[in-house]
Design an enzyme around this catalytic site. Sequence first.
Site, PDB file in Angstrom:
ATOM      1  N   GLY A   1       0.807  -1.207   0.000  1.00  0.00           N
ATOM      2  CA  GLY A   1       0.000   0.000   0.000  1.00  0.00           C
ATOM      3  C   GLY A   1       0.842   1.260   0.000  1.00  0.00           C
ATOM      4  O   GLY A   1       1.860   1.363  -0.691  1.00  0.00           O
ATOM      5  N   CYS A   2       0.440   2.221   0.815  1.00  0.00           N
ATOM      6  CA  CYS A   2       1.110   3.518   0.854  1.00  0.00           C
ATOM      7  C   CYS A   2       2.556   3.413   1.326  1.00  0.00           C
ATOM      8  O   CYS A   2       3.348   4.323   1.089  1.00  0.00           O
ATOM      9  CB  CYS A   2       0.342   4.473   1.766  1.00  0.00           C
ATOM     10  SG  CYS A   2      -1.323   4.857   1.177  1.00  0.00           S
ATOM     11  N   ALA A   3       2.906   2.339   1.997  1.00  0.00           N
ATOM     12  CA  ALA A   3       4.287   2.149   2.459  1.00  0.00           C
ATOM     13  C   ALA A   3       5.188   1.595   1.367  1.00  0.00           C
ATOM     14  O   ALA A   3       6.404   1.485   1.563  1.00  0.00           O
ATOM     15  CB  ALA A   3       4.307   1.206   3.660  1.00  0.00           C
TER      16      ALA A   3
END
Length: 354
Positions: free
Chosen positions: A138-140
Amino acid sequence: MTRIAAVHGVLPAHRYGQRELAGAVAALRPGAGQAGALAERFFAGAGVEFRHLAFPLERYPELGGFGRANDAWLTAAAELAEQAAARALDEAEIPSQRVDFVVSTTVTGIAVPSLEARLASRLGLREDVRRLPLFGLGCAGGAAGVAAVDDLLAGRPDGVALLLATELCSLTLRRADTSAANLLATALFGDGAGALVAVGDAAGAALGRTGPEVVATRSRLYPGTERLLGWEVGDSGFGILLGAELPELVRLHVGEEVASFLAAHDLKPGDVTAWICHPGGPRVLDVLEEELGLPATALAPSRASLARCGNLSSASVLHILRDVLAAGPPPPGSYGLMLALGPGFASELVLLRW
């Protein structure tokens, strides 16, 4: 140490203001009333002014169902990733045949063969290039991708690595889902791609590259938070899991994690010159600012990126790093911290030094 030779971000051509997007999304959803009013509130408070979409707004009514949306993702994601990679390699002045590793991350579409495999011949990569596709971060994913590149190049100091982060969040819209989490995600996320070129110690010296070096990385999972952030996959595709308690969990865990990571290198938050922080949303940025005792200017690049193009999931930190470098690199010896949060619930930290 791994050195970053170049980073480039690209956005689709179709740019819309937040108010126009709010109206278009409302028109796609069954019914109106309370859900429509709630959506308007989320759109107004997301800290986003504009977003870029993979396709014109009028195309989206045709993209219902996971199969059609994913087919569209395959086409548009490949085009964006190719643009970002070609520009990053050009800016690094490194030919594609010199690339030894390619890492690609995404969470908004599924491709087998994976995206970097589909692009290998188009980019002119060697047939023996080592590939590492990442899904689910995801965003990581952007920060985790930098860490993965650093690990790969540690064992190949004469090597060159290419990182791709490609996200088309608009193609994950579930029209019938009027939950607060889905409405907030619809108001927050945008489409874009980023690419980063990194070199090992020996390659950096031979090529004369002077970008920031990766000093250290850290990944951290926070137990018991698996349902806080991620996808719930169903017949209609990806359904967002986005817990309202996320900002408070950031307050509880992430500030302490950042302080601990920096302390391991005899640093404090005040010693960091450049903050490359994923723009998870206005409230998350506020909490990080408060917990780390940062001045308002520290996270200004993240807030500016959020306003300009929304949350690009894994690609955001590469766009923000590009912006920081474009504004003029910090003085030699300065430190930067790349910080991103993602499903798990997890944090990814990358310490940089100029």
